[in-house]
Design a protein around this motif. Structure first.
Motif, short mmCIF file in Angstrom:
data_model
loop_
_atom_site.label_atom_id
_atom_site.label_comp_id
_atom_site.label_asym_id
_atom_site.label_seq_id
_atom_site.Cartn_x
_atom_site.Cartn_y
_atom_site.Cartn_z
N MET A 1 0.81 -1.22 0.00
CA MET A 1 0.00 0.00 0.00
C MET A 1 0.85 1.27 0.00
O MET A 1 0.48 2.27 -0.59
CB MET A 1 -0.92 0.00 1.22
CG MET A 1 -2.09 -0.97 1.09
SD MET A 1 -3.18 -0.49 -0.26
CE MET A 1 -3.69 1.12 0.31
N ARG A 2 2.00 1.23 0.66
CA ARG A 2 2.85 2.43 0.68
C ARG A 2 3.44 2.72 -0.70
O ARG A 2 4.01 3.78 -0.93
CB ARG A 2 3.97 2.28 1.71
CG ARG A 2 4.89 1.11 1.48
CD ARG A 2 5.83 0.91 2.69
NE ARG A 2 6.59 -0.33 2.57
CZ ARG A 2 7.72 -0.45 1.90
NH1 ARG A 2 8.21 0.61 1.26
NH2 ARG A 2 8.36 -1.60 1.84
N ARG A 3 3.31 1.77 -1.64
CA ARG A 3 3.82 1.97 -2.99
C ARG A 3 2.73 2.46 -3.95
O ARG A 3 3.00 2.67 -5.13
CB ARG A 3 4.40 0.65 -3.53
CG ARG A 3 5.55 0.09 -2.71
CD ARG A 3 6.77 0.94 -2.83
NE ARG A 3 7.13 1.17 -4.22
CZ ARG A 3 7.94 2.13 -4.63
NH1 ARG A 3 8.47 2.97 -3.76
NH2 ARG A 3 8.23 2.25 -5.91
N ALA A 4 1.52 2.63 -3.46
CA ALA A 4 0.42 3.04 -4.34
C ALA A 4 0.74 4.36 -5.03
O ALA A 4 1.19 5.32 -4.41
CB ALA A 4 -0.87 3.18 -3.53
N GLY A 5 0.54 4.39 -6.35
CA GLY A 5 0.75 5.61 -7.12
C GLY A 5 2.17 5.90 -7.50
O GLY A 5 2.44 6.89 -8.18
N LYS A 6 3.11 5.05 -7.10
CA LYS A 6 4.52 5.29 -7.39
C LYS A 6 4.98 4.45 -8.57
O LYS A 6 4.36 3.44 -8.91
CB LYS A 6 5.38 4.98 -6.17
CG LYS A 6 5.07 5.88 -4.97
CD LYS A 6 5.99 5.56 -3.80
CE LYS A 6 5.68 6.48 -2.61
NZ LYS A 6 6.58 6.18 -1.46
N VAL A 7 6.10 4.86 -9.20
CA VAL A 7 6.68 4.07 -10.28
C VAL A 7 7.05 2.70 -9.74
O VAL A 7 7.64 2.58 -8.66
CB VAL A 7 7.92 4.78 -10.86
CG1 VAL A 7 8.61 3.90 -11.88
CG2 VAL A 7 7.52 6.12 -11.48
N LEU A 8 6.71 1.65 -10.45
CA LEU A 8 6.90 0.30 -9.95
C LEU A 8 8.37 -0.10 -9.93
O LEU A 8 9.08 0.08 -10.91
CB LEU A 8 6.12 -0.70 -10.80
CG LEU A 8 4.60 -0.51 -10.89
CD1 LEU A 8 3.99 -1.66 -11.68
CD2 LEU A 8 3.99 -0.44 -9.50
N THR A 9 8.79 -0.66 -8.78
CA THR A 9 10.10 -1.29 -8.70
C THR A 9 9.97 -2.74 -9.18
O THR A 9 8.88 -3.23 -9.48
CB THR A 9 10.61 -1.28 -7.26
OG1 THR A 9 9.75 -2.11 -6.46
CG2 THR A 9 10.62 0.13 -6.68
N GLY A 10 11.12 -3.45 -9.20
CA GLY A 10 11.07 -4.85 -9.58
C GLY A 10 10.20 -5.67 -8.64
O GLY A 10 9.40 -6.50 -9.08
#
Length: 373
Positions: free
Chosen positions: A1-10
């Motif tokens: 959830m803390r990655r929502a809206g961010k450029v995807l990492t591997g």
């Protein structure tokens, strides 16, 4: 959830692929979300509604806006919300007997979560992406190495099945695991993204032959090596586009990037969409990976799948995944790197006689993994 809206990492890409595969499966699934005040449980419909928020940035919306929207959806579709000490009771009340807890992201592998799942006699399956923090502690953020070591110890204690993305990762990880769980090696899938040149900012130079280096600017990725090569080649060097956000413990490299002359051959850009990165790779004379350590090397596999020439440091994991496709050049051999860079620059994009790379697929990965979970 803390990655929502961010450029995807591997790791983000792997988690998204798993979510999509499990939604498509005929087995009932749930999603466990850690919040600031405890835990939230989502049913399958709730997980499905979260996928757009976990699929990368949305054009025209800020990360903050997307994260607020994602949390609103979590609260809307929650089928249970509890403070931390009631997690076990929530799982016992809401989940069917004999469930499997599947964690493929290195996050939330805590004593509380794993202990609660274990107390209910459920199976625990985890995916280990790498043990780079233990093999190369000098590359890590302060305070993170011990936390990672503790996480690996918990995986060894609790997991019934460990998935590894490569044989190299398996061999390295098993030297640290306190107990030996059942394990399986299954290469990650590679998705060929549609190129979208319109997403490339106009300030990114593409009018002369150029190379691309993709990845977070942190010590392990060894951007300093490339900057040294371009310094040696001078102002007449081909272009070098460093595509990635700034990471940690790399102040010397950041200072060198800040001092780059305007209009020079080296250009730094962050936050590009997947389509923009794909278009940049398609137009490049080559993609460069001088990385000092990798767990899988997903960006390199994605570049190989596009037929783009690769020059990469000679690492066991990359040889396992990519075979004879790249040009392998040890970072101890600067002359070889310079020679190959100049050779590819003279050929320009779409160099002829590139071997066809057949990348691993997610279908094959899940056929191997899901039958065991």
């Amino acid at each position: 959830m803390r990655r929502a809206g961010k450029v995807l990492t591997g790791v983000d890409r792997v988690e998204l692929a798993y979510v999509q595969a499990l939604i498509a499966d005929d087995v009932l699934m749930f999603g466990l979300v850690r919040s600031r005040i405890g835990y939230i449980l989502l049913g399958q419909a709730g997980v499905e509604h979260m996928v757009p928020f976990l699929s990368g940035p949305v054009s025209g919306e800020t990360v903050e806006t997307q994260q607020r929207q994602s949390w609103r959806h979590v609260r809307k579709y929650a089928i249970g919300r509890v403070p931390p000490f009631l997690l076990r009771a929530l799982l016992r009340r809401k989940l069917p007997t004999g469930f499997t807890y599947l964690n493929v992201g290195h996050s939330n592998l805590t004593d509380r979560v794993l202990g609660a799942v274990r107390s209910l006699d459920a199976q625990i399956t985890t995916l280990i992406h790498d043990v780079i923090p233990l093999d190369f502690p000098e590359f890590q953020r302060d305070g993170t190495v011990q936390r990672f070591a503790d996480m690996i110890a918990r995986v060894g204690k609790f997991a019934d099945l460990i998935i590894y993305n490569s044989k190299d990762t398996q061999a390295r990880a098993q030297t640290y695991l306190p107990e030996t769980a059942a394990s399986i090696v299954s290469h990650l899938g590679t998705v060929k993204v549609d190129a979208n040149a319109a997403d490339i900012p106009s300030r990114v130079p593409q009018d002369t032959p150029y190379f691309v280096c993709i990845g977070t600017i942190e010590p392990r990725k060894n951007h300093a090596f490339l900057l040294d090569l371009w310094d040696q080649m001078g102002p007449q060097a081909p272009g070098l586009i460093i595509a990635g956000g700034r990471g940690w413990k790399n102040e010397d490299v950041f200072a060198r990037l800040d001092a780059l002359p305007v209009g020079g051959p080296v250009f730094e850009v962050a936050g590009l969409s997947d389509g923009a990165l794909a278009a940049l790779m398609d137009g490049a004379a080559g993609v460069l990976f001088p990385s000092l350590a990798e767990g899988f090397g997903l960006p390199a596999a994605e570049a190989a799948a596009r037929g783009v020439p690769l020059i990469i440091n000679d690492l066991p994991t990359l040889r396992e995944i990519l075979g004879d496709i790249p040009i392998y050049a040890s970072v101890s051999d600067r002359y070889l790197w310079l020679n190959k860079i100049n050779e590819l620059a003279s050929l320009g994009p779409n160099a002829p006689d590139q071997q066809q790379y057949v990348p691993p697929t997610w279908d094959a990965h899940f056929k191997t993994v899901l039958k065991l979970t």
